[in-house]
Scaffold this motif. Sequence first.
Motif, PDB file in Angstrom:
ATOM      1  N   ARG A   1       8.052  18.374 -30.775  1.00  0.00           N
ATOM      2  CA  ARG A   1       8.114  18.524 -29.317  1.00  0.00           C
ATOM      3  C   ARG A   1       8.980  19.684 -28.860  1.00  0.00           C
ATOM      4  O   ARG A   1       8.791  20.187 -27.768  1.00  0.00           O
ATOM      5  CB  ARG A   1       8.620  17.226 -28.678  1.00  0.00           C
ATOM      6  N   THR A   2       9.953  20.079 -29.687  1.00  0.00           N
ATOM      7  CA  THR A   2      10.843  21.169 -29.258  1.00  0.00           C
ATOM      8  C   THR A   2      10.969  22.218 -30.363  1.00  0.00           C
ATOM      9  O   THR A   2      10.888  21.900 -31.557  1.00  0.00           O
ATOM     10  CB  THR A   2      12.261  20.644 -28.928  1.00  0.00           C
ATOM     11  N   SER A   3      11.226  23.456 -29.914  1.00  0.00           N
ATOM     12  CA  SER A   3      11.436  24.539 -30.879  1.00  0.00           C
ATOM     13  C   SER A   3      12.612  24.221 -31.784  1.00  0.00           C
ATOM     14  O   SER A   3      12.579  24.497 -32.993  1.00  0.00           O
ATOM     15  CB  SER A   3      11.725  25.852 -30.145  1.00  0.00           C
ATOM     16  N   ALA A   4      13.662  23.641 -31.195  1.00  0.00           N
ATOM     17  CA  ALA A   4      14.864  23.352 -31.988  1.00  0.00           C
ATOM     18  C   ALA A   4      14.557  22.381 -33.117  1.00  0.00           C
ATOM     19  O   ALA A   4      15.117  22.494 -34.219  1.00  0.00           O
ATOM     20  CB  ALA A   4      15.949  22.780 -31.076  1.00  0.00           C
TER      21      ALA A   4
ATOM     22  N   VAL B   1      10.426  25.164 -40.268  1.00  0.00           N
ATOM     23  CA  VAL B   1       9.740  26.462 -40.383  1.00  0.00           C
ATOM     24  C   VAL B   1      10.570  27.406 -41.243  1.00  0.00           C
ATOM     25  O   VAL B   1      10.045  28.076 -42.152  1.00  0.00           O
ATOM     26  CB  VAL B   1       9.492  27.071 -38.981  1.00  0.00           C
ATOM     27  N   ALA B   2      11.883  27.430 -40.992  1.00  0.00           N
ATOM     28  CA  ALA B   2      12.763  28.361 -41.713  1.00  0.00           C
ATOM     29  C   ALA B   2      12.851  28.034 -43.198  1.00  0.00           C
ATOM     30  O   ALA B   2      13.112  28.915 -44.019  1.00  0.00           O
ATOM     31  CB  ALA B   2      14.162  28.343 -41.095  1.00  0.00           C
ATOM     32  N   SER B   3      12.605  26.760 -43.542  1.00  0.00           N
ATOM     33  CA  SER B   3      12.744  26.360 -44.951  1.00  0.00           C
ATOM     34  C   SER B   3      11.494  26.674 -45.780  1.00  0.00           C
ATOM     35  O   SER B   3      11.502  26.497 -46.998  1.00  0.00           O
ATOM     36  CB  SER B   3      13.028  24.852 -45.038  1.00  0.00           C
ATOM     37  N   LEU B   4      10.418  27.108 -45.117  1.00  0.00           N
ATOM     38  CA  LEU B   4       9.146  27.310 -45.816  1.00  0.00           C
ATOM     39  C   LEU B   4       8.837  28.789 -45.971  1.00  0.00           C
ATOM     40  O   LEU B   4       9.157  29.594 -45.101  1.00  0.00           O
ATOM     41  CB  LEU B   4       8.011  26.621 -45.042  1.00  0.00           C
ATOM     42  N   PRO B   5       8.142  29.157 -47.058  1.00  0.00           N
ATOM     43  CA  PRO B   5       7.830  30.572 -47.263  1.00  0.00           C
ATOM     44  C   PRO B   5       6.821  31.124 -46.270  1.00  0.00           C
ATOM     45  O   PRO B   5       6.831  32.313 -45.968  1.00  0.00           O
ATOM     46  CB  PRO B   5       7.264  30.613 -48.686  1.00  0.00           C
ATOM     47  N   SER B   6       5.945  30.270 -45.733  1.00  0.00           N
ATOM     48  CA  SER B   6       4.908  30.760 -44.819  1.00  0.00           C
ATOM     49  C   SER B   6       4.622  29.661 -43.800  1.00  0.00           C
ATOM     50  O   SER B   6       3.923  28.691 -44.102  1.00  0.00           O
ATOM     51  CB  SER B   6       3.641  31.109 -45.624  1.00  0.00           C
TER      52      SER B   6
ATOM     53  N   VAL C   1       4.637  23.921 -31.142  1.00  0.00           N
ATOM     54  CA  VAL C   1       5.510  23.127 -30.274  1.00  0.00           C
ATOM     55  C   VAL C   1       4.747  22.658 -29.045  1.00  0.00           C
ATOM     56  O   VAL C   1       4.234  23.464 -28.274  1.00  0.00           O
ATOM     57  CB  VAL C   1       6.747  23.950 -29.841  1.00  0.00           C
ATOM     58  N   CYS C   2       4.632  21.358 -28.901  1.00  0.00           N
ATOM     59  CA  CYS C   2       4.120  20.779 -27.654  1.00  0.00           C
ATOM     60  C   CYS C   2       4.325  19.268 -27.688  1.00  0.00           C
ATOM     61  O   CYS C   2       4.416  18.671 -28.759  1.00  0.00           O
ATOM     62  CB  CYS C   2       2.647  21.103 -27.424  1.00  0.00           C
ATOM     63  N   ASP C   3       4.426  18.714 -26.492  1.00  0.00           N
ATOM     64  CA  ASP C   3       4.430  17.259 -26.359  1.00  0.00           C
ATOM     65  C   ASP C   3       2.969  16.833 -26.357  1.00  0.00           C
ATOM     66  O   ASP C   3       2.214  17.180 -25.442  1.00  0.00           O
ATOM     67  CB  ASP C   3       5.123  16.865 -25.051  1.00  0.00           C
ATOM     68  N   LEU C   4       2.572  16.100 -27.373  1.00  0.00           N
ATOM     69  CA  LEU C   4       1.150  15.743 -27.516  1.00  0.00           C
ATOM     70  C   LEU C   4       0.682  14.779 -26.431  1.00  0.00           C
ATOM     71  O   LEU C   4      -0.528  14.589 -26.267  1.00  0.00           O
ATOM     72  CB  LEU C   4       0.901  15.154 -28.909  1.00  0.00           C
ATOM     73  N   ALA C   5       1.626  14.211 -25.689  1.00  0.00           N
ATOM     74  CA  ALA C   5       1.232  13.372 -24.556  1.00  0.00           C
ATOM     75  C   ALA C   5       0.866  14.216 -23.340  1.00  0.00           C
ATOM     76  O   ALA C   5       0.365  13.692 -22.349  1.00  0.00           O
ATOM     77  CB  ALA C   5       2.368  12.408 -24.195  1.00  0.00           C
ATOM     78  N   ASP C   6       1.114  15.510 -23.430  1.00  0.00           N
ATOM     79  CA  ASP C   6       0.857  16.449 -22.325  1.00  0.00           C
ATOM     80  C   ASP C   6      -0.453  17.195 -22.625  1.00  0.00           C
ATOM     81  O   ASP C   6      -0.498  18.061 -23.510  1.00  0.00           O
ATOM     82  CB  ASP C   6       2.048  17.409 -22.216  1.00  0.00           C
TER      83      ASP C   6
ATOM     84  N   SER D   1       8.361  17.823 -37.701  1.00  0.00           N
ATOM     85  CA  SER D   1       9.803  18.042 -37.548  1.00  0.00           C
ATOM     86  C   SER D   1      10.638  17.003 -38.273  1.00  0.00           C
ATOM     87  O   SER D   1      11.787  17.254 -38.619  1.00  0.00           O
ATOM     88  CB  SER D   1      10.172  18.029 -36.057  1.00  0.00           C
ATOM     89  N   ARG D   2      10.060  15.816 -38.500  1.00  0.00           N
ATOM     90  CA  ARG D   2      10.865  14.720 -39.067  1.00  0.00           C
ATOM     91  C   ARG D   2      10.005  13.823 -39.942  1.00  0.00           C
ATOM     92  O   ARG D   2       8.782  13.859 -39.876  1.00  0.00           O
ATOM     93  CB  ARG D   2      11.458  13.851 -37.934  1.00  0.00           C
ATOM     94  N   GLY D   3      10.694  12.993 -40.728  1.00  0.00           N
ATOM     95  CA  GLY D   3      10.049  11.886 -41.419  1.00  0.00           C
ATOM     96  C   GLY D   3       8.901  12.285 -42.333  1.00  0.00           C
ATOM     97  O   GLY D   3       8.974  13.260 -43.094  1.00  0.00           O
ATOM     98  N   ILE D   4       7.827  11.521 -42.252  1.00  0.00           N
ATOM     99  CA  ILE D   4       6.683  11.723 -43.139  1.00  0.00           C
ATOM    100  C   ILE D   4       6.073  13.095 -42.904  1.00  0.00           C
ATOM    101  O   ILE D   4       5.718  13.812 -43.849  1.00  0.00           O
ATOM    102  CB  ILE D   4       5.641  10.599 -42.913  1.00  0.00           C
ATOM    103  N   GLY D   5       5.954  13.491 -41.641  1.00  0.00           N
ATOM    104  CA  GLY D   5       5.355  14.788 -41.323  1.00  0.00           C
ATOM    105  C   GLY D   5       6.143  15.937 -41.918  1.00  0.00           C
ATOM    106  O   GLY D   5       5.564  16.915 -42.415  1.00  0.00           O
ATOM    107  N   ARG D   6       7.457  15.830 -41.869  1.00  0.00           N
ATOM    108  CA  ARG D   6       8.277  16.898 -42.456  1.00  0.00           C
ATOM    109  C   ARG D   6       8.060  16.974 -43.969  1.00  0.00           C
ATOM    110  O   ARG D   6       7.932  18.067 -44.546  1.00  0.00           O
ATOM    111  CB  ARG D   6       9.766  16.688 -42.157  1.00  0.00           C
TER     112      ARG D   6
END
Length: 231
Positions: free
Chosen positions: A35-38, A44-49, A54-59, A13-18
């Motif tokens: 962590r969130t859909s938002a 996701v919308a910016s990519l062709p595929s 979505v999940c909190d990886l601490a959970d 969603s952000r930073g290096i991962g994005r």
Amino acid sequence: MSQRRVALVTGGSRGIGRAIAQDLGRDWHVLVGGRTSAAVAPVVASLPSAEPFVCDLADEEATALAARRISHLDALVHSAGIALGGHVADLTRDQLRHIFEVNVIAVADLTRLLLPLLRASGDGHVVALNSGSGFASGQPGSTAYNGSKHALRVLTDALREEERGRVRVTSIHPGRTDSDMQRQLQATSGRDYRAEDFVRPETVAALVRTALETSPEAQLETLSVRPVVTS
Ligand SMILES: NC(=O)c1ccc[n+]([C@@H]2O[C@H](COP(=O)([O-])OP(=O)(O)OC[C@H]3O[C@@H](n4cnc5c(N)ncnc54)[C@H](OP(=O)(O)O)[C@@H]3O)[C@@H](O)[C@H]2O)c1
């Protein structure tokens, strides 16, 4: 879905991962983690595929549920991570548990859950975003973050040998990189933020692609990338 290979990028969603999601998204199908859909929706919308992961990886339960929805996977890129400073005199058990949970335990657990798919891929690959901190010790205030990244290096070094011949494992160790995490760290240190002094997230993303595209008889095992300017 087309013939695109499939990558899950945690922290997408952000930073290096994005930046990794956006680079791979040119010709891979990308599961964008956050962590969130938002938070993941714009990527996701910016990519062709692409699709959200979505999940909190601490959970633990949420992670297992999200992993069960994946049916095919060629690359697992662990970029989700958190930073935490603080002297041993001040660090609480909860703080230490949380950073190790996200930076180490979640990486091990998600890898365990998805290894069967990566093995079945025939060219499965795990890439972990570690840090220069994974090699450094002795700086005051570095116990939590550096300790977690040292543990992550032990994890990826062992995984590489355990999966040798089945799944390739690459550990990438960036120095200071322009992202929200770095902004926060510089602010905490009371320094002005000079993005131009730091590695660009796109530069790290290009290394991830290089690792994934390395000829299958070889693997890039450990890569360091640091800013030219050090301070
Ligand atoms: N920036 C640097 O200078 C630097 C240098 C060396 C290594 N690294 C490493 O590179 C990786 C990426 O760092 P970054 O700078 O891109 O950080 P960032 O900008 O702070 O982004 C962190 C990412 O991790 C996700 N994340 C955090 N906690 C999570 C959790 N509990 N469950 C799921 N996702 C979670 C965040 O998702 P949300 O959007 O949901 O919060 C976000 O996508 C980290 O492992 C970091 O340690 C960074």
